[in-house]
Design a protein around this motif. Structure first.
Motif, PDB file in Angstrom:
ATOM      1  N   ASP A  28     -16.495  37.370 -26.314  1.00 54.64           N
ATOM      2  CA  ASP A  28     -15.436  37.205 -27.301  1.00 54.64           C
ATOM      3  C   ASP A  28     -15.174  35.711 -27.497  1.00 54.64           C
ATOM      4  O   ASP A  28     -15.901  34.876 -26.959  1.00 54.64           O
ATOM      5  CB  ASP A  28     -14.162  37.950 -26.869  1.00 54.64           C
ATOM      6  CG  ASP A  28     -13.639  37.492 -25.508  1.00 54.64           C
ATOM      7  OD1 ASP A  28     -14.126  36.478 -24.954  1.00 54.64           O
ATOM      8  OD2 ASP A  28     -12.722  38.164 -24.985  1.00 54.64           O
ATOM      9  N   GLN A  29     -14.144  35.381 -28.241  1.00 51.89           N
ATOM     10  CA  GLN A  29     -13.842  33.977 -28.534  1.00 51.89           C
ATOM     11  C   GLN A  29     -13.567  33.196 -27.259  1.00 51.89           C
ATOM     12  O   GLN A  29     -13.999  32.055 -27.118  1.00 51.89           O
ATOM     13  CB  GLN A  29     -12.655  33.881 -29.498  1.00 51.89           C
ATOM     14  CG  GLN A  29     -12.431  32.482 -30.036  1.00 51.89           C
ATOM     15  CD  GLN A  29     -13.601  31.974 -30.869  1.00 51.89           C
ATOM     16  OE1 GLN A  29     -14.230  32.727 -31.599  1.00 51.89           O
ATOM     17  NE2 GLN A  29     -13.910  30.699 -30.748  1.00 51.89           N
ATOM     18  N   HIS A  71     -22.138  33.598 -32.254  1.00 47.95           N
ATOM     19  CA  HIS A  71     -20.954  34.420 -31.960  1.00 47.95           C
ATOM     20  C   HIS A  71     -20.987  35.803 -32.598  1.00 47.95           C
ATOM     21  O   HIS A  71     -20.831  36.812 -31.905  1.00 47.95           O
ATOM     22  CB  HIS A  71     -19.689  33.651 -32.344  1.00 47.95           C
ATOM     23  CG  HIS A  71     -18.435  34.375 -31.996  1.00 47.95           C
ATOM     24  ND1 HIS A  71     -17.709  35.056 -32.934  1.00 47.95           N
ATOM     25  CD2 HIS A  71     -17.794  34.543 -30.819  1.00 47.95           C
ATOM     26  CE1 HIS A  71     -16.660  35.608 -32.350  1.00 47.95           C
ATOM     27  NE2 HIS A  71     -16.685  35.312 -31.070  1.00 47.95           N
ATOM     28  N   GLU A  75     -20.967  39.152 -30.244  1.00 49.28           N
ATOM     29  CA  GLU A  75     -19.569  39.526 -30.047  1.00 49.28           C
ATOM     30  C   GLU A  75     -19.446  41.024 -29.781  1.00 49.28           C
ATOM     31  O   GLU A  75     -20.172  41.837 -30.337  1.00 49.28           O
ATOM     32  CB  GLU A  75     -18.757  39.154 -31.290  1.00 49.28           C
ATOM     33  CG  GLU A  75     -17.279  39.412 -31.114  1.00 49.28           C
ATOM     34  CD  GLU A  75     -16.473  38.990 -32.323  1.00 49.28           C
ATOM     35  OE1 GLU A  75     -15.347  38.538 -32.117  1.00 49.28           O
ATOM     36  OE2 GLU A  75     -16.963  39.118 -33.457  1.00 49.28           O
TER      37      GLU A  75
END
Length: 191
Positions: A28-29, A71, A75
């Motif tokens: 995730d971020q 990403h 993700e």
């Protein structure tokens, strides 16, 4: 004194040791922030990136741009175990195989059945002979297997979103029909 190939191999192993440690858990971020705090020092200011086949091709990018490309691909995947093995191809190139025991995660954080597998990635990494920085990163993996798991995750997300939206619709229409939304709906039929 170590040869250029031995120095690059050691640098590659160090990079993948850090990546293996940081990659555990849900991608995730927050994970990308951790990666961005540790790995840029291995890369030249700009470098070439290839992922796929056919997923991403970019020349002259920096580390931040690479994370923006990578990403969305990774993700909502939860890595449970990450192992790697690095071997010398020549003085400037190292081959790294990474094996990720991973499962895809739906939008609610639940594991998607049938997606837990060991996904193997091959990385061909080129190092600058003077600085020892990565100047080219070529990554390939089984896209058929990966896409099949991604589609299962997307289908599970769609099913849950539809069910949630259907319930919201019925709740809103029921409230409207009962006059709870402040509307004059005297002509509405409530059963």
């Amino acid at each position: 004194m170590a040869t250029q190939a031995e120095r690059n191999l050691a640098r590659c192993k160090e990079c993948f040791d850090i990546q293996a440690e940081l990659a555990l858990g849900i991608v995730d971020q927050a994970m990308f922030v951790k990666v961005a705090s540790k790995l840029p020092r291995f890369f030249a200011e700009t470098f070439a990136l290839s992922m796929g086949p056919g997923v991403a091709e970019a020349d002259g990018i920096d580390f931040q741009t690479m994370t923006q490309i990578v990403h969305p691909i990774f993700e909502r995947v939860k890595n449970k175990r990450v192992q790697h093995d690095c071997t010398v191809l020549n003085n400037d190139k190292i081959r790294a195989l990474t094996h990720h025991t991973a499962v895809f995660i739906d939008a609610w954080g639940r594991e998607v059945q049938g997606t837990e597998k060991t996904y193997t990635f091959e990385h061909i990494i080129t190092f600058n002979s003077d600085s020892g920085e990565i100047t080219e990163w070529r990554q390939t993996w089984d896209l058929v297997d990966w896409d099949a798991s991604r589609k299962k995750r997307d289908a599970q997300n769609d099913t849950h979103v539809f069910a949630r939206n259907a319930q919201l619709y019925y709740d809103i229409m029921g409230a409207w029909g009962a006059g709870e939304l402040g509307a004059d709906n005297s002509k509405a039929k409530v059963s």
